[in-house]
Design an enzyme around this catalytic site. Structure first.
Site, short mmCIF file in Angstrom:
data_model
loop_
_atom_site.label_atom_id
_atom_site.label_comp_id
_atom_site.label_asym_id
_atom_site.label_seq_id
_atom_site.Cartn_x
_atom_site.Cartn_y
_atom_site.Cartn_z
N HIS A 106 0.82 -1.34 -0.01
CA HIS A 106 -0.14 -0.05 -0.09
C HIS A 106 0.78 1.27 -0.14
O HIS A 106 0.36 2.28 -0.30
CB HIS A 106 -1.09 -0.02 1.26
CG HIS A 106 -0.44 0.37 2.37
ND1 HIS A 106 -0.01 -0.66 3.42
CD2 HIS A 106 -0.22 1.53 3.15
CE1 HIS A 106 0.35 -0.24 4.24
NE2 HIS A 106 0.37 1.36 4.57
N GLU A 119 3.80 5.51 -3.25
CA GLU A 119 3.91 6.58 -2.62
C GLU A 119 5.46 6.77 -2.25
O GLU A 119 6.04 7.93 -2.57
CB GLU A 119 3.12 6.83 -1.38
CG GLU A 119 3.32 8.12 -0.65
CD GLU A 119 2.70 8.37 0.47
OE1 GLU A 119 2.75 9.54 1.02
OE2 GLU A 119 1.84 7.37 0.90
N ASP A 120 6.02 5.71 -1.88
CA ASP A 120 7.39 5.80 -1.17
C ASP A 120 8.61 5.19 -1.71
O ASP A 120 9.67 5.28 -1.52
CB ASP A 120 7.20 5.04 0.26
CG ASP A 120 6.48 6.00 1.14
OD1 ASP A 120 6.26 7.11 0.95
OD2 ASP A 120 5.87 5.26 2.15
N ASP A 151 -4.16 0.01 8.47
CA ASP A 151 -2.97 0.83 8.55
C ASP A 151 -2.93 1.97 9.64
O ASP A 151 -1.86 1.97 10.43
CB ASP A 151 -3.24 1.65 7.08
CG ASP A 151 -1.66 2.62 7.06
OD1 ASP A 151 -0.66 2.21 7.42
OD2 ASP A 151 -1.97 3.78 6.66
N ASP A 185 -21.63 0.06 38.43
CA ASP A 185 -22.71 -0.64 38.82
C ASP A 185 -23.35 -1.42 37.57
O ASP A 185 -24.53 -1.97 37.83
CB ASP A 185 -23.62 0.36 39.35
CG ASP A 185 -23.61 0.51 40.84
OD1 ASP A 185 -22.60 -0.35 41.37
OD2 ASP A 185 -23.77 1.48 41.61
#
Length: 719
Positions: A75, A79-80, A142, A262
């Site tokens: 995922h 992007e990275d 994630d 209670d």
């Protein structure tokens, strides 16, 4: 669960329900992801690849399908890392690539502030959800792993991420029925957001747990024995409320910790729906039920598909007992929500592809919710508006009402007839003029209650009323009304702007008809606007003064070779602007003096409200004398049929039914009352301030004369 340091745990969980071929595909995805993230580390210092593996392992625990696990591992690749969506599609197929694309954050975009970034990320996530609901399941997993490893972040960043988790991600998990995710997200968010409160409450629960166990075991044994006697096979489990749930109940219900403790909670899981109702009878015979605290979510499921019977009982030692009764399938849905229905166990072909997967009630509700979000998204002004609207939609204490045909409509608690109308269809909401609840006419602002039958009365001439925004509850109603009003305001502003500019350019011996498209384009370029209509809108909205724009047009044309023109007809530059009452939202009538046809009036250009009409004797007019460039001569059109607000102050004798007497007389004269305020003047008299709708000064005079004849009326005057 700690971050894994090998792929073994994921493969072991996946092998419990996926084919060997699919497990090999997951292994291949890991190898590709490890290569892509080579050399990358997290803030904790560990290799980055173990974060997506942990996300996939979370999804494997709820037995999500093979494509979802592969997408979870990959995922962050797009992007990275240098790898693209096409690279993923070539290796793992179109569906996986689309899911990964939907999960990918907007990391490369720049925003003015973190709120705008958050809102735009959320908007993109919703659009991706509309293509494949598995996107949000991976996004939730994630976020869950990020929350589990949040401790390495700076305290201020921990709080920011925790707030976002509590405000957006945990409610989404609840909305999709994924209870297991919701509970952990809430507790982890609570711990990061309020660490001191969390630790105090955690210690208190641990201290009280030993004393409570004996009572829980006693009640659980009593329920189990009763079900055995009644020959109902069931699993009885004592539930302990999670910390964030305890905190919210203490905070919002103003209860002490002892009062919360209670309450004892139990869950009974059986094999069939019939047995659910038999268990209800058994526990009611064992302990007395608390009146008004029974809810049947089996007959009418919650908006996220949740089904159970809920009842509250008077238990031993004066304790309250909460009991939830459901089937095994309902329990699966309550824990995993829509995720429970991505389990294909017996629906796999040899190639690992899902077949014959039919939509069920949970998926249908989830898809309806996403569709509703898309409608809100399309009508929202910007990402921040969209996010605020969705937050409203994410916190519903729901009610269930019926259409005249018996169809169930689910709405947040506090919803009105207008919310119901927009829930049915946007066109129904826009054309709403009235409402019947259980066959009785009620005001549109009436709050609906579960079990009511609601019928909307419509008219094709009706349009949304800005006043509706003061009482609607649902995000869809609010966004659709705003969208309509904004569109109407733009059209009305352009029309008024044209009238104002037509009047203003007469002062320069020009006519609007001679402003050709070529001239208009030159003016637009000079003023750096998008279009001529944009200029007219700004004039109509009071953002530009018509006289100043006319001067700019005149000066611009003087600088051209062929556009100096002199109008030959007879034009009176001082001719006032005619007001008909049909100009729309950009002509406003001042609340300080309530002008009506027949009054001497003037107009004042306001950057906030457009053109505001005042009576000439209004005390506030003197404040405008320092801005003569914003004055505008106006007069009423003849034969106006519209009605206008006017405020009367009536001094009446104190006595029962005084207000009803005055209101009845006004109604006899076919006049609407907009609002009423009453207060005592002294022991003998009261003062009523009543805003009514009138057509002209003559109409008002007739009303005042007839009211003055009432025996209880001492004085009456217009404010």
């Amino acid at each position: 669960m700690p971050t894994p340091t090998s792929i073994d745990g994921l493969l072991e969980k996946a092998s419990l329900y996926l084919s060997k071929r699919q497990v090999k595909q997951i292994q291949a995805a890991f190898e590709f992801g490890a290569e892509a993230h080579q050399g990358q580390t997290r803030k904790s210092g560990g290799d980055y690849i173990w974060h997506p593996v942990a996300v996939a392992e979370i999804l494997a625990e709820i037995q999500l399908d093979c494509e979802s696990l592969i997408a979870a591992i990959l995922h962050d690749v797009v992007e990275d890392t240098p790898f693209t969506k096409d690279d993923i599609e070539q290796r793992f197929g179109h569906n996986v690539a689309e899911i990964v694309d939907g999960v990918t954050k907007l990391g490369k975009l720049e925003f003015d502030n973190p709120q705008e970034a958050q809102a735009e990320n959320f908007r993109k996530m919703i659009l991706a959800m509309s293509r494949d609901i598995r996107v949000i399941l991976i996004k939730l997993a994630d976020r869950l792993h990020n929350m589990r490893t949040l401790g390495v972040m700076r305290p201020e960043k921990q709080r920011r991420i925790a707030r976002e988790t509590l405000e957006i991600f945990a409610p989404i998990a609840a909305r999709l029925g994924i209870n297991a995710f919701r509970i952990e997200l809430e507790d982890l968010g609570f711990k990061a957001m309020y660490p001191n409160r969390y630790s105090v409450l955690e210690r208190a629960v641990k201290k009280a747990r030993g004393n409570r166990n004996e009572v829980v075991n006693q009640i659980s044994e009593a329920i189990t024995n009763r079900l055995v006697d009644d020959k109902i096979p069931a699993q009885v489990v004592g539930r302990e409320k999670h910390l964030y749930s305890l905190y919210k109940k203490m905070k919002y219900k103003n209860l002490s910790f002892d009062e919360i403790l209670d309450i004892f909670a139990f869950r009974v899981v059986v094999n069939s729906v019939d047995e659910c109702y038999r268990v209800l009878g058994s526990v009611h015979s064992l302990y007395k039920p608390f009146p008004g605290r029974f809810k049947d979510y089996i007959a009418i499921p919650k908006s996220n598909g949740y089904q159970s019977l809920h009842t509250v009982l008077f238990g031993p030692y004066g304790a309250y007992i909460e009991v939830q009764i459901r089937t095994k399938e309902m329990h699966e849905v309550s824990e995993h929500g829509i995720a429970a229905h991505w389990i294909y166990k017996n629906d796999q072909t040899e190639e690992g592809q899902a077949t014959n997967h039919r939509l069920n009630a949970v998926e249908i509700r989830a898809q309806e919710w996403v569709k509703n979000l898309l409608e809100i998204q399309q009508s929202a002004g910007n990402s921040l508006d969209f996010l605020e609207n969705v937050k409203i939609d994410l916190f519903p204490n729901v009610i269930y009402v019926f259409t005249p045909k018996g169809e169930i409509v689910t709405l947040p608690a506090g919803s009105t007839a207008v919310d119901f109308a927009y829930a049915v269809h946007t066109s129904v909401g826009h054309s709403t003029v009235g409402c019947r609840v259980d066959k009785k006419l009620v005001p549109l602002r009436t709050h609906l209650e579960s079990g009511q039958t609601v019928e909307i009365l419509r008219s094709q001439e009706q349009q949304p009323n800005p006043a509706w925004l003061h009482f609607v509850t649902t995000a869809k109603a609010r966004s659709q009304i705003r969208h309509f009003l904004k569109t109407q305001q733009t059209e009305s502003a352009a029309s008024l702007g044209k009238r104002l500019l037509t009047k203003a350019i007469r002062s320069f011996n020009m006519s609007y008809q001679e402003l050709t498209e070529e001239i208009q384009q030159k003016v637009v370029e000079e003023l750096k606007l998008n279009s001529w209509d944009h200029l007219l809108e700004e004039i109509g909205l009071g953002q530009r003064l018509a006289n100043l724009v006319a001067k700019q047009i005149h000066d611009l044309l003087l600088g051209t070779e062929d556009s100096i023109f002199h109008y030959q007809g007879k034009i009176d530059p001082a001719m006032p602007l005619v007001i008909s009452g049909t100009e729309g939202m950009v002509v406003n009538y001042a609340n300080c003096c309530h002008p009506i046809p027949g009054d001497d009036i003037l107009g004042f250009i306001s950057a906030e409200k457009g053109l505001v009409i005042h009576r000439q004797e209004c005390p506030n007019v003197k404040n405008f004398k320092n801005h003569p460039e914003k004055w505008l001569d106006v007069h009423w059109e003849e034969n106006i049929t519209q009605t206008f607000n006017v405020e009367l102050q009536i001094e009446v004798l104190n006595g029962r039914g005084a207000l009803a007497t005055v209101a009845s007389k006004i109604a006899e004269m076919k006049t609407d009352i907009d609002r009423v305020r009453s207060e005592d003047k002294d022991e003998t008299y009261s003062l009523m301030n009543i805003v009514i709708r009138v057509r002209t000064r003559k109409h008002l005079a007739d009303i005042m004369r007839k009211l003055k004849r009432l025996p209880i009326v001492e004085k009456i005057h217009r404010i």
